[in-house]
Design an enzyme around this catalytic site. Structure first.
Site, short mmCIF file in Angstrom:
data_model
loop_
_atom_site.label_atom_id
_atom_site.label_comp_id
_atom_site.label_asym_id
_atom_site.label_seq_id
_atom_site.Cartn_x
_atom_site.Cartn_y
_atom_site.Cartn_z
N TYR A 148 -6.44 3.92 -7.07
CA TYR A 148 -6.56 3.89 -5.61
C TYR A 148 -7.97 3.43 -5.26
CZ TYR A 148 -6.56 5.20 -0.70
OH TYR A 148 -6.65 5.16 0.66
N TYR A 184 0.85 -1.20 0.00
CA TYR A 184 0.00 0.00 0.00
C TYR A 184 0.88 1.24 0.00
CZ TYR A 184 -3.66 3.18 1.78
OH TYR A 184 -4.55 4.21 1.95
#
Length: 381
Positions: free
Chosen positions: A339, A289
């Protein structure tokens, strides 16, 4: 302790296109992704009896059931911590299956983050009381909030913004050969990175920041036994866990004894490795991430792929590229692909184990999906 290895597997994945203006409601995006994941698994909506998403997801479980045609659900749960809880979604689903609380659980995340509510903009209106400690001092966007943490890392290990840019270049290189990525066929150079405007000087430039995206993704989790009868080759969940520490914080991570380290990620790594018997050298690829590029540096070190302060050289030496010792974010990550709160990283991990990724790592058998506050290992332990 992490979810016990070998009991559960991912058998289906689905997604919408990733865009900046979907032209559809968020519930439609969720329904499309969920139906695609169920179809990918060779199952029917009636087979699903569990749903898991994030606390921040606007899509009500009952509305999703009606839109997808899921008649009965006996397990629902949601994970907190924003993107930090994205790997915990799989932990929740696997826990439900392992305990017998559900047989087939669908994990989903969908939003119009670019065309609708933009996460990257200053917060306004009513806010949790905890923000009163920060917002009056100008910490009103994620880039500002995180930069105060990242600055200590830069100072302690002598980094410049250009060092972060080397990760961004790799992410965009991987995205450029991934047809699912928003930045498909649009790589960047380090010069492009250094010419992008400052967001928080001298820490983050525009090309250090993840995208704001519209889209939806979904994942189907079931038992290892039932997985044998599904359409795809099952992807075992070797381990999945969370890690939260007493002085930790999701976005205001200023209170741990050493802010040049990621204590939560270190705790998660310890649990994963102890529960599986694996070590960093056993991991073939990592989906990390990165709402901002420095987070990758912290996690490479926390998970033991290099020493503290050594991520700069690990990246500069090409170790995170295809052909390196640890290919990272082979789909382009949140900077290059999209995202979707980090959940799209898990889809890429599944594709790597299946052998169907656009940028396939040869012989990928174990993939780490890490978000700091939670993580999982896919593949045989």
């Amino acid at each position: 302790m992490a979810i016990r290895k070998g009991e559960t597997a991912i058998v289906g994945i689905g997604q919408t296109e990733f865009s900046k203006n979907s032209g559809r409601t968020e519930i439609q995006l969720a329904a499309e992704a969920v139906r695609a994941a169920i179809l990918d698994a060779g199952l029917r909506p009636a087979d699903v009896d569990g749903l898991v998403t994030m606390t921040q997801d606007s899509n009500d479980e009952l509305a999703l059931m009606r839109n997808v045609g899921i008649p009965l659900v006996r397990w629902t749960s949601r994970t907190p911590f924003g993107g930090g809880g994205s790997s915990a979604l799989i932990e929740h689903a696997a826990a439900a299956v392992s305990s017998g609380a559900a047989d087939v659980v669908v994990v989903y995340r969908a939003f119009n983050e670019r065309s609708g509510n933009r996460f990257g903009q200053p917060t306004g209106g009513p806010a949790p009381p905890s923000l009163n400690w920060y917002r009056p001092y100008g910490l009103d966007t994620p880039a500002k909030m995180y930069s105060l943490w990242f600055q200590r890392y830069m100072h302690q290990f002598g980094l410049e913004n250009e060092d972060f840019g080397r990760y961004s270049v790799v992410a965009r290189k991987h995205a450029a050969t991934n047809p699912n990525a928003w930045f498909y066929e649009r790589p960047i150079t380090l010069e492009d990175h250094q010419n992008s405007r400052w967001i928080v000087e001298p820490i983050l430039r525009l090309l250090d920041c993840c995208q704001e995206s519209d889209g939806g993704v979904a994942i189907v989790v079931t038992s290892a036994d039932r997985a044998k009868d599904t359409r795809q080759t099952p992807v075992p969940i070797a381990a999945a866990t969370q890690g939260n520490v007493i002085d930790g914080n999701v976005i205001f991570n200023y209170y741990t004894p050493d802010t040049a380290r990621f204590s939560q990620a270190e705790y998660v790594a310890k649990q994963l490795y102890e529960s599986t018997g694996l070590r960093p050298a056993d991991i073939d690829a990592a989906m990390i991430y990165e709402n901002f590029s420095p987070v990758v540096f912290y996690q490479l070190e926390a998970f033991g792929f290099c020493g503290y302060g050594e991520a700069k050289d690990f990246i500069a030496d090409g170790q995170i590229e295809l052909g390196g010792s640890l290919p990272v974010n082979t789909h382009g990550g949140l900077l290059g692909e999209a995202y979707i709160h980090g959940v799209n990283n898990i889809l890429e991990g599944v594709r790597q184990i299946r052998g169907t990724a656009a940028n396939q790592v040869t012989g990928a058998a174990r993939v780490l999906c890490a978000v700091g506050h939670s993580a999982l290992i896919l593949g045989e332990a």
